[in-house]
Write a protein that holds these residues in place. Structure first.
Motif, PDB file in Angstrom:
ATOM      1  N   UNK A  42      22.853 -15.065   6.174  1.00  0.00           N
ATOM      2  CA  UNK A  42      24.269 -15.444   6.231  1.00  0.00           C
ATOM      3  C   UNK A  42      24.826 -15.298   7.644  1.00  0.00           C
ATOM      4  N   UNK A  43      24.249 -14.401   8.456  1.00  0.00           N
ATOM      5  CA  UNK A  43      24.742 -14.281   9.833  1.00  0.00           C
ATOM      6  C   UNK A  43      24.394 -15.521  10.651  1.00  0.00           C
ATOM      7  N   UNK A  80      31.726 -16.247  -5.687  1.00  0.00           N
ATOM      8  CA  UNK A  80      30.579 -15.540  -5.103  1.00  0.00           C
ATOM      9  C   UNK A  80      29.279 -16.253  -5.455  1.00  0.00           C
ATOM     10  N   UNK A  81      29.152 -16.646  -6.715  1.00  0.00           N
ATOM     11  CA  UNK A  81      27.950 -17.351  -7.160  1.00  0.00           C
ATOM     12  C   UNK A  81      27.766 -18.645  -6.363  1.00  0.00           C
ATOM     13  N   UNK A  82      28.837 -19.405  -6.232  1.00  0.00           N
ATOM     14  CA  UNK A  82      28.765 -20.695  -5.531  1.00  0.00           C
ATOM     15  C   UNK A  82      28.373 -20.496  -4.065  1.00  0.00           C
ATOM     16  N   UNK A  83      28.977 -19.509  -3.407  1.00  0.00           N
ATOM     17  CA  UNK A  83      28.640 -19.239  -2.006  1.00  0.00           C
ATOM     18  C   UNK A  83      27.186 -18.796  -1.875  1.00  0.00           C
ATOM     19  N   UNK A  84      26.745 -17.908  -2.764  1.00  0.00           N
ATOM     20  CA  UNK A  84      25.343 -17.470  -2.737  1.00  0.00           C
ATOM     21  C   UNK A  84      24.404 -18.636  -3.033  1.00  0.00           C
ATOM     22  N   UNK A  85      24.817 -19.497  -3.936  1.00  0.00           N
ATOM     23  CA  UNK A  85      24.022 -20.681  -4.270  1.00  0.00           C
ATOM     24  C   UNK A  85      23.763 -21.509  -3.005  1.00  0.00           C
ATOM     25  N   UNK A  91      18.065 -20.446   2.508  1.00  0.00           N
ATOM     26  CA  UNK A  91      16.939 -19.513   2.405  1.00  0.00           C
ATOM     27  C   UNK A  91      15.666 -20.245   1.987  1.00  0.00           C
ATOM     28  N   UNK A  92      15.781 -21.115   0.993  1.00  0.00           N
ATOM     29  CA  UNK A  92      14.610 -21.817   0.460  1.00  0.00           C
ATOM     30  C   UNK A  92      14.264 -23.090   1.248  1.00  0.00           C
ATOM     31  N   UNK A  93      14.997 -23.334   2.337  1.00  0.00           N
ATOM     32  CA  UNK A  93      14.731 -24.486   3.212  1.00  0.00           C
ATOM     33  C   UNK A  93      14.747 -25.814   2.467  1.00  0.00           C
ATOM     34  N   UNK A  94      15.622 -25.935   1.490  1.00  0.00           N
ATOM     35  CA  UNK A  94      15.647 -27.149   0.686  1.00  0.00           C
ATOM     36  C   UNK A  94      15.923 -28.398   1.510  1.00  0.00           C
ATOM     37  N   UNK A 116      18.304 -25.910 -10.055  1.00  0.00           N
ATOM     38  CA  UNK A 116      17.664 -25.147 -11.136  1.00  0.00           C
ATOM     39  C   UNK A 116      16.965 -23.913 -10.584  1.00  0.00           C
ATOM     40  N   UNK A 117      16.229 -24.081  -9.497  1.00  0.00           N
ATOM     41  CA  UNK A 117      15.497 -22.965  -8.885  1.00  0.00           C
ATOM     42  C   UNK A 117      16.474 -21.890  -8.401  1.00  0.00           C
ATOM     43  N   UNK A 118      17.498 -22.308  -7.690  1.00  0.00           N
ATOM     44  CA  UNK A 118      18.483 -21.367  -7.144  1.00  0.00           C
ATOM     45  C   UNK A 118      19.244 -20.654  -8.257  1.00  0.00           C
ATOM     46  N   UNK A 119      19.714 -21.412  -9.229  1.00  0.00           N
ATOM     47  CA  UNK A 119      20.506 -20.799 -10.297  1.00  0.00           C
ATOM     48  C   UNK A 119      19.677 -19.804 -11.093  1.00  0.00           C
ATOM     49  N   UNK A 120      18.395 -20.108 -11.287  1.00  0.00           N
ATOM     50  CA  UNK A 120      17.538 -19.136 -11.970  1.00  0.00           C
ATOM     51  C   UNK A 120      17.380 -17.876 -11.116  1.00  0.00           C
ATOM     52  N   UNK A 121      17.177 -18.060  -9.830  1.00  0.00           N
ATOM     53  CA  UNK A 121      17.037 -16.913  -8.916  1.00  0.00           C
ATOM     54  C   UNK A 121      18.286 -16.030  -8.973  1.00  0.00           C
ATOM     55  N   UNK A 122      19.456 -16.642  -8.893  1.00  0.00           N
ATOM     56  CA  UNK A 122      20.699 -15.863  -8.946  1.00  0.00           C
ATOM     57  C   UNK A 122      20.867 -15.198 -10.304  1.00  0.00           C
ATOM     58  N   UNK A 123      20.551 -15.923 -11.372  1.00  0.00           N
ATOM     59  CA  UNK A 123      20.632 -15.366 -12.726  1.00  0.00           C
ATOM     60  C   UNK A 123      19.714 -14.143 -12.845  1.00  0.00           C
ATOM     61  N   UNK A 124      18.491 -14.271 -12.363  1.00  0.00           N
ATOM     62  CA  UNK A 124      17.516 -13.185 -12.513  1.00  0.00           C
ATOM     63  C   UNK A 124      17.821 -12.008 -11.580  1.00  0.00           C
ATOM     64  N   UNK A 125      18.584 -12.241 -10.525  1.00  0.00           N
ATOM     65  CA  UNK A 125      18.921 -11.178  -9.574  1.00  0.00           C
ATOM     66  C   UNK A 125      20.315 -10.582  -9.808  1.00  0.00           C
ATOM     67  N   UNK A 126      20.952 -10.954 -10.910  1.00  0.00           N
ATOM     68  CA  UNK A 126      22.323 -10.490 -11.170  1.00  0.00           C
ATOM     69  C   UNK A 126      22.471  -8.975 -11.037  1.00  0.00           C
ATOM     70  N   UNK A 127      21.517  -8.222 -11.577  1.00  0.00           N
ATOM     71  CA  UNK A 127      21.621  -6.753 -11.515  1.00  0.00           C
ATOM     72  C   UNK A 127      21.509  -6.233 -10.087  1.00  0.00           C
ATOM     73  N   UNK A 128      20.669  -6.882  -9.270  1.00  0.00           N
ATOM     74  CA  UNK A 128      20.574  -6.475  -7.867  1.00  0.00           C
ATOM     75  C   UNK A 128      21.884  -6.742  -7.134  1.00  0.00           C
ATOM     76  N   UNK A 129      22.506  -7.877  -7.432  1.00  0.00           N
ATOM     77  CA  UNK A 129      23.803  -8.168  -6.822  1.00  0.00           C
ATOM     78  C   UNK A 129      24.856  -7.181  -7.324  1.00  0.00           C
TER      79      UNK A 129
END
Length: 170
Positions: A42-43, A80-85, A91-94, A116-129
């Motif tokens: 993000x920096x 927050x979700x949209x910005x992280x998305x 990050x994934x160099x799409x 789909x890939x990003x949303x799954x990643x964010x969904x699966x990382x919810x607890x870390x966030x």
């Protein structure tokens, strides 16, 4: 999209911009302090650019572009979700991967596969966030794969290109 532009007052749009800017600044700080991998990425991105030339949010790999009208009725955790998305697209160099193969890919379908890939990643990382005190909520219409019973399908082993192939075969 003129219909969205005319739907809200200038005051509502300015409030939405201010809210997104504030949330973005807090998100940047929390990511740098608590999730350095994302914080580093993000920096490298500039501040948010507000535009009505797109309908939702996007990235060109260097900037996050946001239509403020799209954010008006979003909760803080959805923003927050949209910005992280958008950060994860970087990050994934799409964009880089798309540009490399653009003659072979349908842009819209490839973007869906990436989403789909990003949303799954964010969904699966919810607890870390959540541990980093960053609340995220999948927006209502976010693309996420589900199985027959409606449960979120684990697609962690698939790349955007593999998801693209699956989508193009459907």
């Amino acid at each position: 999209d003129d219909s969205m532009k005319n739907k809200y007052s200038e005051e509502e749009i300015k409030r939405a911009q201010h809210r997104v800017e504030c949330l973005s600044k807090v998100l940047r700080i929390k990511l740098r302090q608590r999730m350095p991998y994302y914080g580093y990425i993000i920096t490298k991105l500039s501040d948010i650019i507000f535009t009505d030339q797109i309908s939702t949010a996007a990235t060109d790999g260097l900037n996050i572009l946001v239509n403020p009208s799209f954010m008006i009725n979003k909760s803080d955790s959805e923003i927050n979700f949209i910005l992280l998305h958008e950060i994860l697209h970087v990050v994934f160099l799409h964009r880089v991967r798309f540009e490399k193969n653009k003659s072979l890919l349908d842009h819209e379908l490839y973007n869906d596969a990436c989403d789909y890939v990003i949303n799954y990643e964010l969904y699966s990382q919810q607890n870390n966030f959540k541990s980093a005190t960053i609340d995220i909520t999948l927006p209502e219409r976010a693309l996420i794969m589900r199985d027959e019973s409606g449960e979120v399908k684990d697609i962690s082993k698939y790349s955007a290109e593999e998801i693209y192939k699956m989508l193009s075969n459907d």
